[in-house]
Design an enzyme around this catalytic site. Structure first.
Site, mmCIF file in Angstrom:
data_model
loop_
_atom_site.group_PDB
_atom_site.id
_atom_site.type_symbol
_atom_site.label_atom_id
_atom_site.label_comp_id
_atom_site.label_asym_id
_atom_site.label_seq_id
_atom_site.Cartn_x
_atom_site.Cartn_y
_atom_site.Cartn_z
ATOM 1 N N LYS A 1 -22.576 4.616 36.875
ATOM 2 C CA LYS A 1 -21.215 4.533 37.415
ATOM 3 C C LYS A 1 -20.663 3.187 36.973
ATOM 4 O O LYS A 1 -20.903 2.157 37.607
ATOM 5 C CB LYS A 1 -21.237 4.629 38.940
ATOM 6 N N THR B 1 16.692 -4.698 13.074
ATOM 7 C CA THR B 1 17.608 -5.524 13.869
ATOM 8 C C THR B 1 18.992 -4.858 13.928
ATOM 9 O O THR B 1 19.167 -3.731 13.450
ATOM 10 C CB THR B 1 17.780 -6.928 13.241
ATOM 11 N N ILE C 1 17.946 -5.467 7.787
ATOM 12 C CA ILE C 1 17.064 -6.559 8.235
ATOM 13 C C ILE C 1 16.154 -6.071 9.361
ATOM 14 O O ILE C 1 16.621 -5.497 10.351
ATOM 15 C CB ILE C 1 17.887 -7.786 8.725
ATOM 16 N N ARG D 1 0.828 -1.215 0.000
ATOM 17 C CA ARG D 1 0.000 0.000 0.000
ATOM 18 C C ARG D 1 0.859 1.261 0.000
ATOM 19 O O ARG D 1 0.409 2.323 -0.411
ATOM 20 C CB ARG D 1 -0.931 -0.006 1.223
ATOM 21 N N ASN E 1 -4.196 -18.637 13.392
ATOM 22 C CA ASN E 1 -3.766 -19.595 14.436
ATOM 23 C C ASN E 1 -4.662 -19.485 15.671
ATOM 24 O O ASN E 1 -4.886 -20.484 16.357
ATOM 25 C CB ASN E 1 -2.308 -19.453 14.891
ATOM 26 N N CYS E 2 -5.165 -18.275 15.915
ATOM 27 C CA CYS E 2 -5.991 -18.081 17.114
ATOM 28 C C CYS E 2 -7.284 -18.902 17.052
ATOM 29 O O CYS E 2 -7.899 -19.172 18.085
ATOM 30 C CB CYS E 2 -6.329 -16.604 17.278
HETATM 31 P P1 FAD Z 1 3.413 -16.737 13.201
HETATM 32 O O1 FAD Z 1 2.033 -16.250 13.027
HETATM 33 O O2 FAD Z 1 3.626 -17.933 14.038
HETATM 34 O O3 FAD Z 1 4.012 -16.997 11.758
HETATM 35 C C1 FAD Z 1 5.333 -17.439 11.598
HETATM 36 C C2 FAD Z 1 5.432 -18.174 10.273
HETATM 37 O O4 FAD Z 1 6.787 -18.213 9.899
HETATM 38 C C3 FAD Z 1 4.966 -19.617 10.354
HETATM 39 O O5 FAD Z 1 3.981 -19.878 9.374
HETATM 40 C C4 FAD Z 1 6.230 -20.427 10.093
HETATM 41 O O6 FAD Z 1 5.966 -21.592 9.361
HETATM 42 C C5 FAD Z 1 7.066 -19.466 9.289
HETATM 43 N N1 FAD Z 1 8.507 -19.694 9.364
HETATM 44 C C6 FAD Z 1 9.268 -19.777 10.496
HETATM 45 N N2 FAD Z 1 10.563 -19.941 10.165
HETATM 46 C C7 FAD Z 1 10.630 -19.954 8.827
HETATM 47 C C8 FAD Z 1 11.686 -20.090 7.896
HETATM 48 N N3 FAD Z 1 12.949 -20.238 8.297
HETATM 49 N N4 FAD Z 1 11.387 -20.063 6.602
HETATM 50 C C9 FAD Z 1 10.122 -19.921 6.178
HETATM 51 N N5 FAD Z 1 9.075 -19.785 6.991
HETATM 52 C C10 FAD Z 1 9.332 -19.793 8.309
HETATM 53 N N6 FAD Z 1 -2.702 -14.351 19.933
HETATM 54 C C11 FAD Z 1 -3.645 -13.484 20.340
HETATM 55 O O7 FAD Z 1 -3.374 -12.280 20.402
HETATM 56 N N7 FAD Z 1 -4.904 -13.909 20.657
HETATM 57 C C12 FAD Z 1 -5.262 -15.219 20.578
HETATM 58 O O8 FAD Z 1 -6.410 -15.583 20.849
HETATM 59 C C13 FAD Z 1 -4.277 -16.155 20.180
HETATM 60 N N8 FAD Z 1 -4.574 -17.472 20.110
HETATM 61 C C14 FAD Z 1 -3.623 -18.344 19.659
HETATM 62 C C15 FAD Z 1 -3.952 -19.695 19.549
HETATM 63 C C16 FAD Z 1 -3.019 -20.596 19.081
HETATM 64 C C17 FAD Z 1 -3.377 -22.053 18.999
HETATM 65 C C18 FAD Z 1 -1.731 -20.134 18.676
HETATM 66 C C19 FAD Z 1 -0.717 -21.108 18.145
HETATM 67 C C20 FAD Z 1 -1.397 -18.808 18.793
HETATM 68 C C21 FAD Z 1 -2.331 -17.904 19.286
HETATM 69 N N9 FAD Z 1 -2.040 -16.542 19.419
HETATM 70 C C22 FAD Z 1 -2.985 -15.676 19.852
HETATM 71 C C23 FAD Z 1 -0.692 -16.035 19.118
HETATM 72 C C24 FAD Z 1 -0.605 -15.436 17.729
HETATM 73 O O9 FAD Z 1 -1.115 -16.343 16.812
HETATM 74 C C25 FAD Z 1 0.844 -15.108 17.442
HETATM 75 O O10 FAD Z 1 1.286 -14.167 18.396
HETATM 76 C C26 FAD Z 1 1.043 -14.520 16.055
HETATM 77 O O11 FAD Z 1 0.584 -15.396 15.073
HETATM 78 C C27 FAD Z 1 2.524 -14.235 15.835
HETATM 79 O O12 FAD Z 1 2.748 -13.816 14.527
HETATM 80 P P2 FAD Z 1 4.157 -14.036 13.840
HETATM 81 O O13 FAD Z 1 4.051 -13.467 12.486
HETATM 82 O O14 FAD Z 1 5.226 -13.553 14.727
HETATM 83 O O15 FAD Z 1 4.340 -15.602 13.794
#
Ligand code: FAD
Length: 554
Positions: free
Chosen positions: A440, A278, A283, A26, A46-47
């Site tokens: 309140k 970082t 990066i 965007r 994932n949530c």
């Molecule tokens: P992720 O969403 O985990 O994505 C990381 C991605 O990177 C993954 O798909 C992985 O395969 C990929 N990856 C990693 N390493 C590599 C690599 N070397 N090369 C290529 N791909 C790679 N949070 C809330 O706020 N509320 C909720 O209700 C909640 N419920 C949840 C329920 C569950 C079951 C889970 C598992 C998590 C929950 N969370 C919740 C947490 C939330 O989902 C995460 O905080 C959020 O998804 C983090 O985002 P992210 O992008 O950091 O990582």
């Protein structure tokens, strides 16, 4: 440094990575944006996974928020699922990518690289941890495997290791599918980030729904016994189960960053600046993998929540395009639902304040209805608010209730974000009609109690020191209420008799006054203080006392 990125590569295409990619497009129509994810999907919910396991969400496709095709067609973003990024050559600004299906390696150059690899489930190195039937739930394929195991083995019993957010959500969903569930939690309470007395009603609710909760215990080993899994705990309990869910927590996925020589923070997450950059200026890193600053205490920590991950992705995109946007840190605003209870919190808990060495704080407890009592169906909200003693600044709040808990926490979250004080809570102008709240509101009441404490109109006695600080305890509830018990040694004078009987009270000792939830004690304290007695309110009354007792005996 202003970076006009041409080739932006993003590792991880879910919460942080996907939001970064979309925001970047965007802002910059010309950038070449490519996302790599080793999993089969990007941008999935994932949530929602616990609810997919529980059959509350029945159509797996609804978990896919956006597909690779949508990214390509709508945003001109290349998405490579099933591709793992295995190395970063920072010198050459090139990553190595492995196509998982074929094993083929290739390289891709970048001008800007964003790491959003998330976190990995903690699997403790205990005997039998790899046995079939033991699962973590992080991805759609994980939850598919759990669903298949449930039906293939006609599972009837489950052990869940860990009583945090995901443990609770999994417990609710497995009970929903008819399983008998035991939770084993190492700490002495469920929901360990909360203060113990706030979490006490959660344990009671789970127990009332047939969940066995083993607190202060941990699984020491697993074995297979005739097709069933047997977990042996450190306290020697033997738990048979058809299925085990590991929900012990996560640790940041930092392998790639570490081998590339990027700096990690003391909490173990990737160190980033306010622009999510970082230690390498080309990066950026976001999401569960990074270390962030908790804004109330200034503590550095990793916080695996979707909201911060998504906001950080946005900040990284803006930084890459040269905008000066900063991530302001986190305040750990979160919510979890289990068996009809909503458990929500924001800012610092008391235990986090103590961990940070903060002593300049005060706390109030209250248990108001989520709407006016005269409208049918009012449900109590158990609310704890922490604020700075010296200037009244709100530091944190935790709430548990069947209705309206998360609404109050969201309001207080904004107050914290804006540096608000308990006076701001008193003054908050919030929605009110009988079925939604009260003139309140609980948020106002928390402010009133805290302001009365600060002004000296109705100071608070410390629950921590009851029985040890020389105060006599006065219980102003009705005999019908005190018949069921009170704080040991309490003087019993109902509020409506106090005006006639206050001279019976000891004048040589300060008084700590309690009632059911704090309101009548407040009236009594005002009366007694105007007669010159040093009377203070035990905030939250018996409801708080009972929660504290339950937490202490867990
Ligand atoms: P992720 O969403 O985990 O994505 C990381 C991605 O990177 C993954 O798909 C992985 O395969 C990929 N990856 C990693 N390493 C590599 C690599 N070397 N090369 C290529 N791909 C790679 N949070 C809330 O706020 N509320 C909720 O209700 C909640 N419920 C949840 C329920 C569950 C079951 C889970 C598992 C998590 C929950 N969370 C919740 C947490 C939330 O989902 C995460 O905080 C959020 O998804 C983090 O985002 P992210 O992008 O950091 O990582």
């Amino acid at each position: 440094m202003t970076t006009k990125a041409k080739r932006v590569l993003i590792v991880g295409g879910v919460a942080g990575g996907a939001s970064c990619a979309a925001r970047l497009r965007r802002l910059d129509e010309t950038a070449e944006i490519t996302v790599f994810d080793r999993g089969p999907y990007v941008s999935f919910a994932n949530c929602g996974l616990p609810y997919f396991v529980g059959d509350v969400i029945t159509d797996e496709r609804t978990l896919l928020v956006a597909s690779a095709d949508l990214f390509r067609d709508r945003f001109n973003i290349g998405v490579h699922t099933g591709h793992e990024v295995t190395a970063i050559d920072r010198q050459r600004q090139v990553i190595t990518v492995k196509e998982l299906a074929s094993g083929a390696l290739s390289e891709a150059p970048y001008d800007a690289l964003v790491l959003s690899p998330g976190a990995m489930a903690i699997t403790p190195p205990i005997p039998g941890i790899d046995l079939p039937g033991i699962f973590s739930v992080r991805t759609i394929p994980d939850s598919r495997r759990v669903r298949a195991w449930l039906s293939d083995h006609q599972a009837k019993t489950a052990v869940i290791v860990g009583g945090g957010f995901i443990g609770l959500e999994m417990a609710e969903n497995l009970v929903h599918r008819g399983l008998t569930v035991t939770i084993v939690e190492k700490s002495a309470q469920l929901m360990p980030p909360l203060d113990a007395e706030v979490a006490a009603p959660v344990t009671a609710r789970l127990t009332a729904h047939g969940v066995t909760v083993r607190l202060g215990d941990a699984v020491a080993s697993f074995r297979n016994d005739g097709g069933a899994l047997v977990a042996t705990t450190e306290q020697g309990a033997t738990l048979r189960a058809d299925l085990v869910i590991l929900a012990i927590g996560v640790r940041p996925e930092t392998g790639l960053a570490t081998s590339a020589g990027l700096t990690l923070g003391r909490s173990g997450g990737i160190a980033v600046d306010e622009a999510m950059r970082t230690s390498d200026p080309h990066i950026w890193a976001v999401g569960d993998a990074v270390e962030t600053t908790e804004i109330v205490t200034g503590l550095k920590l990793v916080l695996p929540l979707a909201g911060p991950a998504s906001r950080q992705g946005r900040v990284a995109a803006e930084s890459i395009t040269g905008r000066g946007t900063h991530f302001r840190g986190v305040q750990a605003t979160s919510v979890c639902g289990a068996f009809g209870l909503t458990i929500a919190s924001t800012g610092a808990s008391e235990k986090l304040l103590q961990r940070a060495g903060v002593t300049d704080y005060e706390k109030v407890y209250l248990h108001p209805g989520h709407h006016v009592g005269y409208y049918p169906g009012a449900k109590p909200i158990h609310l704890k608010v922490l604020y700075r003693r010296s200037d009244g600044r709100v530091l944190g709040a935790q709430a548990v209730g069947e209705e309206g808990a998360e609404k109050r926490i969201d309001v207080i979250a904004m107050a914290i974000q804006l540096g608000g004080t308990v006076h701001d809570l008193s003054e908050a102008e919030l929605c009110y009609a009988p079925q939604f709240g009260a003139a309140k509101d609980p948020v106002n009441l928390a402010g009133f109690i805290a302001e009365n404490q600060r002004s000296g109109d109705a100071p608070l006695a410390s629950w921590d020191e009851v029985g040890t600080d020389g105060r006599a305890v006065l219980d102003v509830r009705e005999p019908t209420e005190t018949a069921a018990g009170s704080v040991p040694g309490a003087i019993l004078i109902p509020l409506h008799q106090l005006r006639q009987r206050w001279r019976e009270l000891p004048s040589d000792r300060p008084l700590a006054v309690l009632c059911a939830a704090g309101q009548r004690a407040y009236y009594a304290v005002r009366l007694l203080r105007q007669h010159g007695l040093d009377a203070r309110t035990l905030s939250g009354g018996m409801a708080t006392w009972q929660a504290r007792q339950a937490a202490a005996s867990a």
